[in-house]
Scaffold this active site. Structure first.
Site, PDB file in Angstrom:
ATOM      1  N   THR A 269       0.853  -1.188   0.000  1.00 29.57           N
ATOM      2  CA  THR A 269       0.000   0.000   0.000  1.00 29.57           C
ATOM      3  C   THR A 269       0.884   1.231   0.000  1.00 29.57           C
ATOM      4  O   THR A 269       1.759   1.368   0.852  1.00 29.57           O
ATOM      5  CB  THR A 269      -0.902  -0.033   1.251  1.00 29.57           C
ATOM      6  OG1 THR A 269      -1.823  -1.103   1.076  1.00 29.57           O
ATOM      7  CG2 THR A 269      -1.639   1.272   1.465  1.00 29.57           C
TER       8      THR A 269
ATOM      9  N   HIS B 247      -6.715 -11.061  -0.042  1.00 33.91           N
ATOM     10  CA  HIS B 247      -5.959 -10.667   1.157  1.00 33.91           C
ATOM     11  C   HIS B 247      -6.655 -11.214   2.401  1.00 33.91           C
ATOM     12  O   HIS B 247      -7.587 -10.618   2.924  1.00 33.91           O
ATOM     13  CB  HIS B 247      -5.868  -9.143   1.208  1.00 33.91           C
ATOM     14  CG  HIS B 247      -4.876  -8.605   2.191  1.00 33.91           C
ATOM     15  ND1 HIS B 247      -4.319  -9.367   3.195  1.00 33.91           N
ATOM     16  CD2 HIS B 247      -4.322  -7.371   2.317  1.00 33.91           C
ATOM     17  CE1 HIS B 247      -3.470  -8.619   3.897  1.00 33.91           C
ATOM     18  NE2 HIS B 247      -3.467  -7.403   3.383  1.00 33.91           N
ATOM     19  N   GLY B 248      -6.145 -12.356   2.864  1.00 26.96           N
ATOM     20  CA  GLY B 248      -6.711 -12.976   4.059  1.00 26.96           C
ATOM     21  C   GLY B 248      -5.801 -12.819   5.264  1.00 26.96           C
ATOM     22  O   GLY B 248      -5.889 -13.621   6.200  1.00 26.96           O
TER      23      GLY B 248
ATOM     24  N   HIS C 228      -2.988 -10.297   7.990  1.00 22.26           N
ATOM     25  CA  HIS C 228      -2.617  -9.047   8.664  1.00 22.26           C
ATOM     26  C   HIS C 228      -3.726  -8.329   9.429  1.00 22.26           C
ATOM     27  O   HIS C 228      -3.704  -7.101   9.544  1.00 22.26           O
ATOM     28  CB  HIS C 228      -1.974  -8.075   7.649  1.00 22.26           C
ATOM     29  CG  HIS C 228      -0.783  -8.654   6.968  1.00 22.26           C
ATOM     30  ND1 HIS C 228      -0.220  -8.114   5.834  1.00 22.26           N
ATOM     31  CD2 HIS C 228      -0.040  -9.747   7.254  1.00 22.26           C
ATOM     32  CE1 HIS C 228       0.814  -8.860   5.461  1.00 22.26           C
ATOM     33  NE2 HIS C 228       0.933  -9.855   6.299  1.00 22.26           N
TER      34      HIS C 228
ATOM     35  N   TYR D  25      -6.909  -7.879   8.663  1.00 21.30           N
ATOM     36  CA  TYR D  25      -7.986  -7.230   7.899  1.00 21.30           C
ATOM     37  C   TYR D  25      -9.219  -8.141   7.860  1.00 21.30           C
ATOM     38  O   TYR D  25      -9.264  -9.160   8.555  1.00 21.30           O
ATOM     39  CB  TYR D  25      -7.460  -6.804   6.518  1.00 21.30           C
ATOM     40  CG  TYR D  25      -6.362  -5.764   6.687  1.00 21.30           C
ATOM     41  CD1 TYR D  25      -6.661  -4.515   7.237  1.00 21.30           C
ATOM     42  CD2 TYR D  25      -5.026  -6.042   6.394  1.00 21.30           C
ATOM     43  CE1 TYR D  25      -5.657  -3.570   7.460  1.00 21.30           C
ATOM     44  CE2 TYR D  25      -4.022  -5.109   6.622  1.00 21.30           C
ATOM     45  CZ  TYR D  25      -4.350  -3.874   7.150  1.00 21.30           C
ATOM     46  OH  TYR D  25      -3.368  -2.931   7.389  1.00 21.30           O
TER      47      TYR D  25
ATOM     48  N   GLY E 156      10.687 -10.165   6.038  1.00 15.97           N
ATOM     49  CA  GLY E 156      12.036 -10.139   6.595  1.00 15.97           C
ATOM     50  C   GLY E 156      13.064 -10.914   5.807  1.00 15.97           C
ATOM     51  O   GLY E 156      14.131 -11.217   6.329  1.00 15.97           O
TER      52      GLY E 156
HETATM   53  C1  LIG Z   1       4.501   0.233   3.200  1.00 17.85           C
HETATM   54  C2  LIG Z   1       3.938  -1.154   3.296  1.00 17.85           C
HETATM   55  C3  LIG Z   1       2.695  -1.410   2.750  1.00 17.85           C
HETATM   56  C4  LIG Z   1       2.169  -2.709   2.783  1.00 17.85           C
HETATM   57  N1  LIG Z   1       0.970  -2.958   2.176  1.00 17.85           N
HETATM   58  C5  LIG Z   1       0.499  -4.218   2.102  1.00 17.85           C
HETATM   59  C6  LIG Z   1      -0.679  -4.506   1.363  1.00 17.85           C
HETATM   60  O1  LIG Z   1      -1.329  -3.645   0.745  1.00 17.85           O
HETATM   61  N2  LIG Z   1      -1.093  -5.796   1.346  1.00 17.85           N
HETATM   62  C7  LIG Z   1      -0.408  -6.803   1.993  1.00 17.85           C
HETATM   63  O2  LIG Z   1      -0.834  -7.956   1.955  1.00 17.85           O
HETATM   64  N3  LIG Z   1       0.729  -6.541   2.667  1.00 17.85           N
HETATM   65  C8  LIG Z   1       1.201  -5.287   2.725  1.00 17.85           C
HETATM   66  N4  LIG Z   1       2.391  -5.058   3.358  1.00 17.85           N
HETATM   67  C9  LIG Z   1       3.217  -6.195   3.832  1.00 17.85           C
HETATM   68  C10 LIG Z   1       4.216  -6.590   2.724  1.00 17.85           C
HETATM   69  O3  LIG Z   1       3.541  -7.192   1.633  1.00 17.85           O
HETATM   70  C11 LIG Z   1       5.300  -7.553   3.216  1.00 17.85           C
HETATM   71  O4  LIG Z   1       4.731  -8.770   3.558  1.00 17.85           O
HETATM   72  C12 LIG Z   1       6.028  -7.008   4.424  1.00 17.85           C
HETATM   73  O5  LIG Z   1       6.551  -5.730   4.133  1.00 17.85           O
HETATM   74  C13 LIG Z   1       7.146  -7.943   4.888  1.00 17.85           C
HETATM   75  O6  LIG Z   1       8.065  -8.151   3.856  1.00 17.85           O
HETATM   76  P1  LIG Z   1       9.477  -7.348   3.834  1.00 17.85           P
HETATM   77  O7  LIG Z   1      10.203  -7.732   5.097  1.00 17.85           O
HETATM   78  O8  LIG Z   1      10.152  -7.867   2.601  1.00 17.85           O
HETATM   79  O9  LIG Z   1       9.178  -5.890   3.791  1.00 17.85           O
HETATM   80  C14 LIG Z   1       2.904  -3.759   3.395  1.00 17.85           C
HETATM   81  C15 LIG Z   1       4.147  -3.478   3.962  1.00 17.85           C
HETATM   82  C16 LIG Z   1       4.674  -2.200   3.919  1.00 17.85           C
HETATM   83  C17 LIG Z   1       6.039  -1.945   4.503  1.00 17.85           C
END
Ligand SMILES: Cc1cc2nc3c(=O)[nH]c(=O)nc-3n(C[C@H](O)[C@H](O)[C@H](O)COP(=O)(O)O)c2cc1C
Length: 390
Positions: free
Chosen positions: A33, A185-186, A188, A190, A321
């Site tokens: 997002t 999207h199931g 986090h 929501y 991560g």
């Molecule tokens: C700025 C931001 C926006 C995100 N928006 C979404 C989203 O719209 N839908 C979703 O499923 N996860 C969202 N996430 C989670 C990411 O898809 C991802 O799983 C998370 O950042 C962990 O991965 P990373 O360690 O590579 O950043 C968001 C994460 C961040 C940092």
């Protein structure tokens, strides 16, 4: 049927056959997002942003696109329920396809993770329950301030059926816009997760209580969407072990296995596999930049993911991560078929190339994650090639 095309130990750069899609590598853009779709309409900034992150044969997942007028909880998130939005997405999908990438649209309903400012007529947000998100968490408001989440309204059963229908229509819209598939999207905390988790769902009807009942809403959505657009174009995101927005479950592994078991059965019933499932690791911390979140032990985490991966009969994507090394390791050890990257992809538009040549990475700037500037912190992170010319 072996899904891996390459011989020997797979790496992030081994090709992968995901159903009908031939991926040239396994470095996936996670849904992110970014709040740049002014008033819910995705514009040219998004076309540039996604095109920058496209590679021939790469897989991109869009930011959460909201499925109805009650589904948003952040400022300026794109929708996929109005004709104007479908038309606008077409240009973005075209820009991604022109670069040879495969593009899935994430379908999102935030449920109680909203505020009356994002709801039609200033109404209460909807959920499985009347319980609000605790004060531990804050809601991003349109003016950039952070508010407290309001008390939601538990959906009546006929309204739950309407939401299922909204997901189905949104999926059809995504396909009309040219997307190759959708990710439900199931995860986090929501709306769907608000039904899955027993720390939130306090219903006493057929959508609450037992695991079968808590999984019902998700499964009805997956089935409706798969029947509408074909199972091979449908993916599901899950985070059984993530407590974001108070989405706590008393037994995350049991919940995860209940979902994978049902997805396996549905695949058999439909005669086709889903595109993939996308599971967020319990660990949401890495890259030498600390983010808030739960940390668990390596062993606990490896066991959790391996057990889920082995229980699911299809493509398994992991996220959360991962560094280059951790992604390589997960793929080599068979813990993930695909790995999605979020924060590192924000600051490195050419992340796959950088990983391939093991180049240094740009650091992400958190304060511009959710701002509206179409360039700053969005499309202005430098490419490796441009950098080396400097
Ligand atoms: C700025 C931001 C926006 C995100 N928006 C979404 C989203 O719209 N839908 C979703 O499923 N996860 C969202 N996430 C989670 C990411 O898809 C991802 O799983 C998370 O950042 C962990 O991965 P990373 O360690 O590579 O950043 C968001 C994460 C961040 C940092």
């Amino acid at each position: 049927m072996a899904e891996t095309q390459s011989q020997g130990t797979p790496t992030l750069f081994s090709p992968y056959k995901m159903g009908n899609f031939n991926l040239s590598h396994r470095v996936v853009l996670a849904p992110l997002t970014r709040c740049r779709a002014l008033n819910g309409i995705p514009g040219s900034a998004l076309a540039e942003y996604y095109a920058q992150r496209s590679t021939p044969g790469g897989l991109l997942i869009s930011e959460g696109a909201v499925v109805s007028d009650t589904a948003a909880g952040f400022p300026h998130v794109p929708g996929i329920y109005k004709e104007e939005q479908v038309e606008a997405w077409k240009k973005i999908v075209d820009a991604v396809h022109a670069k040879g990438s495969i593009f899935f649209c994430q379908l999102w309903h935030v449920g109680r993770a909203s505020s009356s400012v994002y709801q039609p007529g200033g109404a209460a947000p909807i959920s499985s329950s009347n319980k609000p998100i605790s004060n531990r968490w804050r809601n991003l408001m349109p003016d950039g301030s952070h508010g407290i989440y309001p008390k939601p309204r538990a959906l009546e059963v006929p309204e739950i059926h309407e939401v299922v229908e909204h997901f189905r229509e949104a999926a059809l819209n995504a396909i009309r816009a040219g997307f190759d598939g959708v990710e439900i999207h199931g995860a986090h905390g929501y709306l769907i997760d608000q039904f899955l988790k027993d720390g939130i769902n306090d219903r006493t009807d057929e959508y609450g209580g037992s695991l079968a009942n808590r999984c019902r809403f998700l499964m009805q959505i997956v089935q409706a969407v798969a029947e509408a657009i074909g199972a091979d174009r449908v993916a599901v995101r899950l985070s059984p072990a993530i407590d974001h927005l108070d989405a706590i479950d008393s037994n995350p592994l049991e919940l995860g296995l209940a979902v994978t078991e049902r997805l396996n059965k549905l695949q058999l019933q439909l005669g086709s596999k889903l595109a993939y499932i996308h599971v967020t690791r319990p660990r949401y911390f890495a890259h030498k930049q600390t983010e808030q979140g739960k940390q668990s032990s390596e062993d606990e985490e490896a066991y959790f993911l391996r057990t889920l991966k082995r229980s699911y009969q299809g493509t398994f994507m992991s996220t959360g991560g991962f560094t280059r090394e951790l992604g390589m390791q997960a793929v080599a050890e068979g813990d993930a078929d695909l790995v999605s990257y979020g924060r590192l992809f924000i600051s490195n538009p050419d992340l796959a190339l950088r990983f391939k040549v093991n180049a240094p990475l740009n650091k992400y700037i958190r304060k511009t994650f959710y701002t509206q500037d179409p360039v700053v912190g969005y499309t202005d992170y430098p490419f490796l090639v441009a950098q080396s010319r400097l």
